[in-house]
Design a protein around this motif. Structure first.
Motif, PDB file in Angstrom:
ATOM      1  N   TYR A 123       0.844  -1.187  -0.003  1.00 17.64           N
ATOM      2  CA  TYR A 123      -0.099   0.035  -0.055  1.00 17.64           C
ATOM      3  C   TYR A 123       0.733   1.309   0.063  1.00 17.64           C
ATOM      4  O   TYR A 123       0.515   2.335  -0.354  1.00 17.64           O
ATOM      5  CB  TYR A 123      -0.977  -0.006   1.213  1.00 17.64           C
ATOM      6  N   PHE A 124       2.216   1.198   0.491  1.00 14.58           N
ATOM      7  CA  PHE A 124       2.870   2.109   0.516  1.00 14.58           C
ATOM      8  C   PHE A 124       4.074   2.346  -0.682  1.00 14.58           C
ATOM      9  O   PHE A 124       4.081   3.483  -1.270  1.00 14.58           O
ATOM     10  CB  PHE A 124       3.745   2.222   1.897  1.00 14.58           C
ATOM     11  N   THR A 125       4.670   1.319  -0.729  1.00 15.06           N
ATOM     12  CA  THR A 125       5.634   0.995  -2.052  1.00 15.06           C
ATOM     13  C   THR A 125       5.123   1.058  -3.346  1.00 15.06           C
ATOM     14  O   THR A 125       5.806   1.435  -4.428  1.00 15.06           O
ATOM     15  CB  THR A 125       6.605  -0.307  -1.677  1.00 15.06           C
ATOM     16  N   GLU A 126       3.929   0.523  -3.477  1.00 17.06           N
ATOM     17  CA  GLU A 126       3.316   0.587  -4.940  1.00 17.06           C
ATOM     18  C   GLU A 126       2.191   1.634  -5.057  1.00 17.06           C
ATOM     19  O   GLU A 126       1.662   1.898  -5.970  1.00 17.06           O
ATOM     20  CB  GLU A 126       2.468  -0.633  -5.204  1.00 17.06           C
ATOM     21  N   ASP A 127       2.138   2.429  -4.082  1.00 25.15           N
ATOM     22  CA  ASP A 127       1.045   3.576  -4.095  1.00 25.15           C
ATOM     23  C   ASP A 127       1.350   4.508  -5.253  1.00 25.15           C
ATOM     24  O   ASP A 127       2.360   5.061  -5.540  1.00 25.15           O
ATOM     25  CB  ASP A 127       1.138   4.772  -2.944  1.00 25.15           C
ATOM     26  N   TYR A 187       9.010   4.918   5.506  1.00 21.79           N
ATOM     27  CA  TYR A 187       8.925   3.717   5.165  1.00 21.79           C
ATOM     28  C   TYR A 187       9.303   2.916   6.563  1.00 21.79           C
ATOM     29  O   TYR A 187       8.541   2.087   6.787  1.00 21.79           O
ATOM     30  CB  TYR A 187      10.066   3.364   4.155  1.00 21.79           C
ATOM     31  N   TYR A 188      10.198   3.364   7.316  1.00 22.39           N
ATOM     32  CA  TYR A 188      10.441   2.795   8.363  1.00 22.39           C
ATOM     33  C   TYR A 188       9.436   2.879   9.648  1.00 22.39           C
ATOM     34  O   TYR A 188       9.021   1.853  10.016  1.00 22.39           O
ATOM     35  CB  TYR A 188      11.935   3.453   9.268  1.00 22.39           C
ATOM     36  N   GLN A 237       9.806   5.967 -12.124  1.00 27.17           N
ATOM     37  CA  GLN A 237       8.270   5.692 -11.738  1.00 27.17           C
ATOM     38  C   GLN A 237       7.959   4.629 -10.730  1.00 27.17           C
ATOM     39  O   GLN A 237       7.041   4.380 -10.510  1.00 27.17           O
ATOM     40  CB  GLN A 237       7.550   5.532 -13.131  1.00 27.17           C
ATOM     41  N   THR A 238       9.185   3.696 -10.704  1.00 25.23           N
ATOM     42  CA  THR A 238       8.775   2.432 -10.136  1.00 25.23           C
ATOM     43  C   THR A 238       9.651   2.099  -9.078  1.00 25.23           C
ATOM     44  O   THR A 238       9.654   1.012  -8.418  1.00 25.23           O
ATOM     45  CB  THR A 238       8.664   1.304 -11.009  1.00 25.23           C
ATOM     46  N   SER A 239      10.785   2.866  -8.892  1.00 31.20           N
ATOM     47  CA  SER A 239      11.931   2.651  -7.878  1.00 31.20           C
ATOM     48  C   SER A 239      11.352   2.253  -6.414  1.00 31.20           C
ATOM     49  O   SER A 239      11.816   1.476  -5.723  1.00 31.20           O
ATOM     50  CB  SER A 239      12.847   3.879  -7.865  1.00 31.20           C
ATOM     51  N   LEU A 240      10.333   3.000  -5.893  1.00 33.39           N
ATOM     52  CA  LEU A 240       9.672   2.736  -4.509  1.00 33.39           C
ATOM     53  C   LEU A 240       9.272   1.477  -4.237  1.00 33.39           C
ATOM     54  O   LEU A 240       9.022   1.245  -3.120  1.00 33.39           O
ATOM     55  CB  LEU A 240       8.978   3.939  -4.135  1.00 33.39           C
ATOM     56  N   ARG A 241       8.980   0.544  -5.271  1.00 32.76           N
ATOM     57  CA  ARG A 241       8.442  -0.500  -5.427  1.00 32.76           C
ATOM     58  C   ARG A 241       9.313  -1.601  -4.588  1.00 32.76           C
ATOM     59  O   ARG A 241       8.730  -2.617  -3.830  1.00 32.76           O
ATOM     60  CB  ARG A 241       8.032  -1.121  -6.572  1.00 32.76           C
TER      61      ARG A 241
END
Length: 677
Positions: A215-219, A264-265, A406-410
């Protein structure tokens, strides 16, 4: 009306938000032209006016229409030798693709006037790669003085395949080819508008503990935010049009990554995952990452316990180790000469700037070295951690989540990598920066007597966003401008609106700044965290200015007004509609901020313990030349002040600093993947 993303975020400030303003006729025409190039970005529109312009435009014949002839010659060099294929996946982590994108940006940036800029942009749109065009186009619009007040749509609407899993897109393709839903599960036809219910991760991948944070990393808005950050401040460009803002850029990079990792932590803690794991360049990378995205190719997935220390990675690992060891040598020597003599970076201000620039920008490194020696610690490190093999054809890139902005946070390794980077900075700060003293932090005559905050509650809500740009239409459909709408409906994290109430007793009438921070109360083992060990894990939620009067001051602040967050963005169709009406809703500071609904980490049913700090300190006015950035810069102090350096707990016990325990609760479904389709 919803607010929109404005790429002029740091250029001007208006007093009112969410208000329709009439704009000049020239701006309206420019807005319409700029947006016209972004409609169905992957599809050719041969009947459009811009298509005719782009097909016939000759850059070399118009070389005198550019203010930098060298930039045109550089572009022609790449053009004559062949750019990347139009339909391949563009990545800034590919050396050749990056060089080509920079050449395209410079061509657009140095166009002498708007007409030349638009003709050039139409030329690039017709002939070059879509992702490469978008990257160069967005940066050029942001940097050019004649376009930096124009509105651009969010990345998730431009290239939906970077934000929506392949299974959902295949359903959309199927519905399009069948002229309607033929009974597929998870598809709803609402008066010709097709809605596709989508999870964050494909069901056969669920089971990885990191899926708890999808829910956070793929938002989509968090990932769009990170893409915008890279657009606003490309690491390779020192000619930033932000003039005097340059000196604050290194602090902005530090603040952005520190806030991302800390956020994230906090979500890891409340999801029961604990500390952010560390990694080594010579040991297997423990977390795997299985991407459910695809473009022309499925995105590369990394298995658990990936063996990074192998022969083909030896030179890059040596580079990364040397880069880190060089910095540690700098710490041991206790002075900045070791870095200055290396001329790796552009030292402008303090040693703090020097350290931040070493890890995040390195303009001198990017511009002054020969082409075949240019390297970025971040690009080399993330490429190795992604585990993608190097293709034989250098004109293509094997896509992976970690190697696209666009996708790094995933990918969970993204946060491990930047936690590692930040730890080097924290280590330097511990050994070189004195904690703020009591006299530094105290605001004489001012005492916070009480802080009250409403119950903090998170929940998952359904959200619709348009993916029509990922769909191909027939020429008749495209030209009729009556295309079927394809929408994804996905659960996303949000929180209930809450009020912050601060009671301040003041013996002086003065201007002051109020900041609100949120941080962990206990570590993953349930042990109390001292602020001296925990200062780097605080997230800044808000700042605002107040005029304190003599006596009791009662301050109320709604979470909807918090300065560091933005609301949802408008769709491109809505932007086109508004531009034709001569109206645009402006919020001139949103681009650099995270989505408002993501300000709180996900809570738990019984309430997860956190703590807040409210700090009131003297307002130090910005210099006159920086006042136009006042919605981004509250004052001349570091953005994360007073948590920008190690903390002495006794010094934080000041009457103008208030610490309070809070709990964050979660209502409704605990798992966002409620559809399981």
């Amino acid at each position: 009306m919803k607010t929109v993303v404005i790429l002029a975020a740091l250029v001007a400030v208006i007093a009112a938000l969410d208000i329709d303003l009439s704009v000049e006729i020239d701006d309206i025409e420019r807005q319409q032209k700029v947006l016209s190039l972004l409609e169905n970005i992957q599809q050719e529109s041969t009947d459009a006016d811009w298509w005719q312009i782009g097909s016939e435009y000759d850059v070399e014949a118009n070389i005198n229409s550019y203010t930098d002839e060298k930039a045109v010659e550089e572009f022609l060099h790449y053009y004559n030798s062949g750019f990347m294929p139009k339909d391949e996946t563009f990545s800034m982590f590919n050396d050749r693709m990056r060089e080509e994108a920079i050449a395209l940006f410079k061509l657009l940036y140095y166009a002498d006037d708007f007409d030349t800029f638009f003709n050039t942009a139409a030329f690039v749109r017709v002939h070059f790669n879509d992702g490469q065009f978008l990257y160069a186009y967005y940066i050029a619009i942001y940097q050019r003085p004649d376009t930096n007040t124009l509105v651009l749509p969010s990345p998730h609407e431009m290239l939906p395949q970077y934000f929506v899993d392949t299974k959902t897109l295949l359903k959309a393709y199927h519905v399009k080819m069948q002229n309607g839903n033929d009974g597929q599960e998870g598809v709803n036809n609402q008066n010709g508008r097709f809605i596709f219910y989508a999870n964050y991760t494909s069901p056969w991948l669920t089971g990885n503990e990191e899926d708890k944070l999808s829910y956070f990393t793929e938002d989509i808005d968090m990932n769009s935010y990170y893409y915008y950050f890279q657009i606003l401040f490309p690491f390779w460009w020192s000619g930033n049009s932000l003039e005097q803002f340059d000196e604050y850029q290194s602090d902005l990079f530090y603040f952005t990554y520190q806030q991302l990792v800390a956020k994230y932590y906090l979500n890891r803690l409340s999801s029961g995952l604990g500390e952010i794991p560390e990694f080594s360049w010579i040991a297997p990378i423990k977390p795997g990452h299985y991407s459910s995205l695809s473009t022309n190719y499925p995105f590369f997935s990394r298995n658990e316990n990936y063996q990074i220390n192998k022969v083909e990675n030896a030179m890059n690992i040596q580079y990364l180790n040397n880069y880190e060891q060089y910095f540690l040598s700098y710490i041991e020597q206790g002075n900045s000469e070791i870095l200055q003599n290396k001329k790796l970076i552009n030292l402008r201000n303090s040693p703090v700037d020097l350290v931040n620039e070493y890890w995040f920008t390195n303009y001198e490194l990017a511009e002054n070295l020969p082409q075949n020696q240019k390297r970025s610690y971040g690009i080399v490190g993330l490429h190795l951690l992604a585990g993608t093999p190097d293709p034989l054809d250098k004109r293509i890139a094997i896509p992976s989540d970690l190697e696209l902005y666009q996708t790094s946070l995933r990918d969970p390794v993204f946060y491990q990598f930047y936690a590692r980077t930040l730890n080097y900075i924290f280590q330097w700060k511990r050994e070189n920066l004195e904690p703020y003293s009591s006299s530094d932090l105290n605001l004489e005559g001012v005492q916070i007597s009480d802080v009250q905050i409403d119950e903090l509650v998170t929940f998952f809500e359904l959200y619709d966003f348009n993916i029509s740009n990922a769909i191909y239409y027939s020429a008749e459909e495209f030209n009729a401008n009556d295309r079927t709408n394809f929408t994804v409906r996905q659960p996303r994290l949000n929180h209930k609106v809450f009020m912050l109430r601060v009671s301040v007793q003041s013996d002086v009438a003065t201007s002051a700044l109020v900041k609100l921070f949120l941080g962990p109360k206990y570590d993953s083992n349930g042990f109390h965290l001292s602020i001296e060990d925990n200062w780097k894990n605080f997230v800044e939620l808000d700042w605002f200015m107040i005029n304190l009067t003599l006596g009791q001051n009662e301050i109320e602040r709604s979470s909807q007004d918090f300065s560091l967050y933005r609301k949802d963005t408008d769709a491109v169709a809505e932007l086109l509609k508004m531009s034709k009406q001569g109206k645009v809703p402006f919020d001139m500071s949103e681009t650099l901020y995270q989505p408002e609904r993501m300000m709180l980490p996900k809570g738990t049913k019984g309430g997860f313990p956190f703590q807040i700090y409210v700090v009131v300190y003297p307002q130090t006015s910005l210099p006159l030349e920086l006042t136009k950035y006042s919605l981004l810069l509250p004052d001349t102090k570091p953005l994360s002040y007073p948590f920008d350096r190690p903390v002495r707990e006794a010094s934080f016990k000041q009457p103008n600093i208030y610490n309070k325990d809070v709990f964050i609760y979660h209502e409704g479904d605990d798992n966002p993947n409620i559809y399981n389709i």
